[in-house]
Design a protein around this motif. Structure first.
Motif, PDB file in Angstrom:
ATOM      1  N   ASP A   9       0.854  -1.178   0.000  1.00 22.30           N
ATOM      2  CA  ASP A   9       0.000   0.000   0.000  1.00 22.30           C
ATOM      3  C   ASP A   9       0.897   1.237   0.000  1.00 22.30           C
ATOM      4  O   ASP A   9       1.639   1.477   0.958  1.00 22.30           O
ATOM      5  N   PRO A  10       0.868   2.050  -1.050  1.00 17.41           N
ATOM      6  CA  PRO A  10       1.756   3.226  -1.107  1.00 17.41           C
ATOM      7  C   PRO A  10       1.460   4.254  -0.029  1.00 17.41           C
ATOM      8  O   PRO A  10       2.291   5.121   0.246  1.00 17.41           O
ATOM      9  N   LEU A  11       0.284   4.181   0.613  1.00 22.90           N
ATOM     10  CA  LEU A  11      -0.051   5.130   1.670  1.00 22.90           C
ATOM     11  C   LEU A  11       0.461   4.683   3.039  1.00 22.90           C
ATOM     12  O   LEU A  11       0.467   5.479   3.980  1.00 22.90           O
ATOM     13  N   TRP A  12       0.891   3.431   3.159  1.00 20.76           N
ATOM     14  CA  TRP A  12       1.408   2.947   4.435  1.00 20.76           C
ATOM     15  C   TRP A  12       2.890   3.305   4.522  1.00 20.76           C
ATOM     16  O   TRP A  12       3.738   2.650   3.958  1.00 20.76           O
ATOM     17  N   GLN A  13       3.187   4.345   5.290  1.00 23.26           N
ATOM     18  CA  GLN A  13       4.550   4.881   5.362  1.00 23.26           C
ATOM     19  C   GLN A  13       5.003   5.063   6.803  1.00 23.26           C
ATOM     20  O   GLN A  13       5.795   5.948   7.101  1.00 23.26           O
ATOM     21  N   TYR A  14       4.514   4.211   7.691  1.00 21.66           N
ATOM     22  CA  TYR A  14       4.748   4.412   9.118  1.00 21.66           C
ATOM     23  C   TYR A  14       5.432   3.190   9.730  1.00 21.66           C
ATOM     24  O   TYR A  14       5.225   2.058   9.287  1.00 21.66           O
ATOM     25  N   PRO A  15       6.227   3.410  10.786  1.00 15.45           N
ATOM     26  CA  PRO A  15       6.895   2.285  11.467  1.00 15.45           C
ATOM     27  C   PRO A  15       5.880   1.312  12.062  1.00 15.45           C
ATOM     28  O   PRO A  15       4.682   1.632  12.189  1.00 15.45           O
ATOM     29  N   PRO A  16       6.338   0.129  12.489  1.00 15.54           N
ATOM     30  CA  PRO A  16       5.400  -0.907  12.963  1.00 15.54           C
ATOM     31  C   PRO A  16       4.553  -0.480  14.152  1.00 15.54           C
ATOM     32  O   PRO A  16       3.421  -0.960  14.308  1.00 15.54           O
ATOM     33  N   GLY A  17       5.077   0.396  15.003  1.00 17.70           N
ATOM     34  CA  GLY A  17       4.298   0.799  16.164  1.00 17.70           C
ATOM     35  C   GLY A  17       3.001   1.499  15.817  1.00 17.70           C
ATOM     36  O   GLY A  17       2.062   1.512  16.625  1.00 17.70           O
ATOM     37  N   ALA A  18       2.923   2.080  14.624  1.00 11.79           N
ATOM     38  CA  ALA A  18       1.676   2.723  14.210  1.00 11.79           C
ATOM     39  C   ALA A  18       0.539   1.715  14.133  1.00 11.79           C
ATOM     40  O   ALA A  18      -0.631   2.064  14.329  1.00 11.79           O
ATOM     41  N   GLY A  19       0.885   0.461  13.856  1.00 11.37           N
ATOM     42  CA  GLY A  19      -0.146  -0.563  13.798  1.00 11.37           C
ATOM     43  C   GLY A  19      -0.870  -0.731  15.122  1.00 11.37           C
ATOM     44  O   GLY A  19      -2.089  -0.936  15.151  1.00 11.37           O
ATOM     45  N   ARG A  75      -6.462  12.544  13.501  1.00 13.91           N
ATOM     46  CA  ARG A  75      -5.139  11.996  13.214  1.00 13.91           C
ATOM     47  C   ARG A  75      -4.621  11.371  14.497  1.00 13.91           C
ATOM     48  O   ARG A  75      -5.108  11.674  15.587  1.00 13.91           O
ATOM     49  N   TYR A  76      -3.603  10.528  14.396  1.00 10.48           N
ATOM     50  CA  TYR A  76      -3.093   9.906  15.619  1.00 10.48           C
ATOM     51  C   TYR A  76      -1.826  10.578  16.128  1.00 10.48           C
ATOM     52  O   TYR A  76      -1.060   9.994  16.905  1.00 10.48           O
ATOM     53  N   ASP A  77      -1.631  11.834  15.770  1.00  9.82           N
ATOM     54  CA  ASP A  77      -0.448  12.555  16.227  1.00  9.82           C
ATOM     55  C   ASP A  77      -0.538  12.978  17.690  1.00  9.82           C
ATOM     56  O   ASP A  77       0.492  13.172  18.334  1.00  9.82           O
ATOM     57  N   VAL A  78      -1.742  13.129  18.224  1.00 12.91           N
ATOM     58  CA  VAL A  78      -1.863  13.439  19.646  1.00 12.91           C
ATOM     59  C   VAL A  78      -1.326  12.285  20.481  1.00 12.91           C
ATOM     60  O   VAL A  78      -0.628  12.486  21.485  1.00 12.91           O
ATOM     61  N   GLN A  79      -1.621  11.044  20.072  1.00  9.98           N
ATOM     62  CA  GLN A  79      -1.122   9.884  20.805  1.00  9.98           C
ATOM     63  C   GLN A  79       0.401   9.829  20.774  1.00  9.98           C
ATOM     64  O   GLN A  79       1.051   9.529  21.779  1.00  9.98           O
ATOM     65  N   VAL A  80       0.979  10.123  19.609  1.00 11.62           N
ATOM     66  CA  VAL A  80       2.441  10.118  19.484  1.00 11.62           C
ATOM     67  C   VAL A  80       3.048  11.233  20.339  1.00 11.62           C
ATOM     68  O   VAL A  80       4.050  11.031  21.036  1.00 11.62           O
ATOM     69  N   ALA A  90      11.187   5.460  22.940  1.00 12.67           N
ATOM     70  CA  ALA A  90      11.244   4.348  21.986  1.00 12.67           C
ATOM     71  C   ALA A  90       9.855   3.982  21.484  1.00 12.67           C
ATOM     72  O   ALA A  90       9.662   3.716  20.284  1.00 12.67           O
ATOM     73  N   LEU A  91       8.876   3.971  22.377  1.00 21.77           N
ATOM     74  CA  LEU A  91       7.507   3.678  21.949  1.00 21.77           C
ATOM     75  C   LEU A  91       7.030   4.710  20.926  1.00 21.77           C
ATOM     76  O   LEU A  91       6.407   4.359  19.914  1.00 21.77           O
TER      77      LEU A  91
END
Length: 427
Positions: free
Chosen positions: A65-75, A139-144, A167-168
Motif C-alpha cells: 500500500d503506497p499510503l502505508w509509510q509508518y513504522p510498525p508501532g503505528a499498527g 489523526r493519531y499525532d496526539v497519541q504520538v 522508543a515507543l
C-alpha cells in the motif's frame, strides 16, 4: 499549601480544556460543511485507518500500500480503537485521541505544580491545540505527542522510563526519538538511551514474529515527493505563479508538486535535513552546560529543524510542536518562550491553510502562496531562534560576571556612588 494556591488555576485550565474540546468535537461533527473549507478531515479515519485496521487484524501490515509509510508501532495505535466494545471504529478512535489529549494536559499540569515549574505549559497545550480546529481528533499525532511528552517529563527522575516512552513514540512515528537528544551526559544518558534501545529492539523483534511485512513502510517512504505545504513546496508554489512548468497532483496520499524542478527541490530538502542533523550532532558534542530545561529545549529545537527541512509539513505536525513547546514552558528556566509563541502563531495560520482555504493552496493562488509563506516563515524563524538559544545557553561562552559592589556600597547610597566612580576611574 502550594497545591491549594494553584487550585483556582487548575480549575480554570480544566474548564478551558472542556470548552475547547467541546468546540473541536462540534467542528468534527460539521466536517465537510461551511465554513470548514474543503472538509474531509475525518476521511482518513473513516476510510484509510479503518481499512488498515482490518488488515492488521489478520496479522499483517498493509504491504504494497503506497499510503502505508509508518513504522510498525503505528499498527498498535491504529488497532487500539477496535478493542473498545460497543463503538464504531471512528468513535473509538476519537475517544482515544481525546483520552491522549487529556493525559497530556494532566501531565503538563502536574509538572507545572512542582517547585520551580510553571502552569504555562498546560495553558499553552489547552489553549493552542484548538487552533488546529478538529484535525487533532482525526489523526493519531496526539497519541504520538503524548509519548514524547511523557518521555521528557519523566527523563530526569526516571531515565529508563523516559527512554522507554521515547522508543515507543519512535516506533509509531520516528521523531519522538529526538526527545532523548538533550539528556544530560552520564547516568541519565546511559540509562535512557539504553532503555530506548532495549525497548525498541524487543518490540521490533515481537513485530517481526507476530506480523507479516512489518518493514514494508520503508519501501513506500522513499517514494514521497514535495508536498505543497512544505518549505520546498512554498518555493515551487511561487515558481508556479511565475509561470514555470510545475503542477499539483495527488500522490502518496497528499497533494504534491510534479515537474522538472521538483527533484532538485527534493534533493535540497534532504541536504538541509542532513545539515540539521549535523548541526544537532555538533551541538551535542559541544554542549557543556545542561540545566533542568535543556532536554526540553533541545527536543523542541531538534523537531523544529527536522520539520522545516522536511519534504512534508502536514498540518498535524503542529501538534508535535505544540506539545514540545508546552513541555518547555513548564520550566521557568527555558529559553524557548519566543519559539513557543512563533509555533502557536504558525498553528493558527496553518488552520487557515488547511482546511479553510486549502483550495487556494492547491491552486497556488496568491492567497494560498502567501498563507504558506507566512506559516512556513514562522516555523523557520522558530527553528533558527530555538537552535540559537539552545546553543548559547549550553555551548556558548559564558559572559563575564559584573563585579559586585562591597557591602558598604550596597548599604549606603553615597558609598555606592563612590564605588561606581572609583570603578570608572573618576575622582
Amino acid at each position: 499549601m502550594r497545591s491549594r494556591s494553584r487550585l483556582p488555576a487548575l480549575c480554570a485550565l480544566a474548564c478551558a480544556w472542556l470548552a475547547g474540546r467541546a468546540l473541536t468535537l462540534w467542528l468534527l461533527s460539521r466536517d465537510g460543511r461551511a465554513p470548514l473549507g474543503v472538509g474531509g478531515v475525518a476521511r482518513e479515519v473513516h476510510a484509510l485507518y479503518a481499512r488498515w485496521y482490518e488488515t492488521l487484524a489478520t496479522g499483517a501490515f498493509p504491504a504494497g500500500d503506497p499510503l502505508w509509510q509508518y513504522p510498525p508501532g503505528a499498527g498498535a495505535v491504529l488497532a487500539a480503537p477496535g478493542l473498545l466494545p460497543g463503538l464504531t471504529y471512528f468513535r473509538a478512535f476519537v475517544l482515544l485521541a481525546l483520552a491522549a489529549d487529556a493525559a497530556v494536559a494532566v501531565a503538563l499540569a502536574r509538572a507545572g505544580t512542582r517547585t520551580g515549574r510553571s502552569l504555562r505549559g498546560a495553558a499553552l497545550w489547552t489553549g493552542a491545540l484548538p487552533l488546529l480546529l478538529h484535525i487533532p481528533l482525526a489523526r493519531y499525532d496526539v497519541q504520538v505527542t503524548a509519548l514524547a511528552v511523557f518521555s521528557l517529563l519523566t527523563l530526569e527522575r526516571f531515565p529508563r522510563a523516559g527512554g522507554a516512552f521515547a522508543a515507543l513514540g519512535a516506533l509509531v512515528k520516528v521523531w519522538p526519538a529526538l526527545a532523548l537528544l538533550g539528556a544530560p551526559p552520564g547516568r541519565v544518558t546511559r540509562r535512557s538511551w539504553g532503555a530506548a534501545a532495549v525497548t525498541a529492539g524487543g518490540l521490533l523483534a515481537a513485530a517481526t514474529v507476530l506480523f507479516r511485512d512489518p518493514f514494508d513502510f520503508l519501501r513506500q517512504q522513499g517514494g514521497r515527493g514535495v508536498q505543497i505545504e512544505s518549505l520546498g513546496g512554498t518555493v515551487l508554489a511561487f515558481a508556479h505563479r511565475a509561470g514555470l512548468p510545475v503542477r499539483v497532483d495527488y500522490r502518496y496520499g497528499a497533494m504534491e508538486f510534479t515537474g522538472p524542478y521538483v527533484p532538485g527541490v527534493a534533493t535540497a530538502s534532504l541536504a538541509l535535513t542532513a545539515g540539521a542533523f549535523a548541526a544537532l550532532l555538533l551541538w551535542r558534542l559541544r554542549a557543556r552546560r545542561f540545566g533542568a530545561a535543556t532536554p526540553y529545549d533541545a527536543a523542541l529545537a531538534a523537531v523544529l529543524l527536522f520539520t522545516v527541512t522536511s519534504r512534508v509539513i502536514s498540518p498535524q505536525y503542529l501538534v508535535w510542536l505544540l506539545g514540545l513547546a508546552a513541555v518547555c514552558l513548564t520550566s521557568r528556566h527555558t529559553g524557548q518562550r519566543a519559539p513557543a509563541a512563533l509555533v502557536t502563531a504558525a498553528a493558527a495560520v496553518s488552520s487557515l491553510a488547511y482546511p479553510l482555504l486549502y483550495e487556494d493552496v492547491m491552486a497556488c493562488t496568491w492567497t494560498g502562496c502567501l498563507l504558506m509563506l507566512a506559516r512556513n516563515g514562522l516555523l523557520v524563524a522558530a527553528a533558527a531562534l530555538a537552535l540559537r538559544r539552545l546553543w548559547r545557553s549550553t555551548a556558548g561562552e559564558r559572559l563575564p560576571a559584573r563585579p559586585r559592589p562591597p557591602a558598604s556600597a550596597r548599604a549606603f547610597p553615597d558609598a555606592r556612588r563612590h564605588h561606581q566612580e572609583t570603578q570608572n576611574g573618576v575622582k
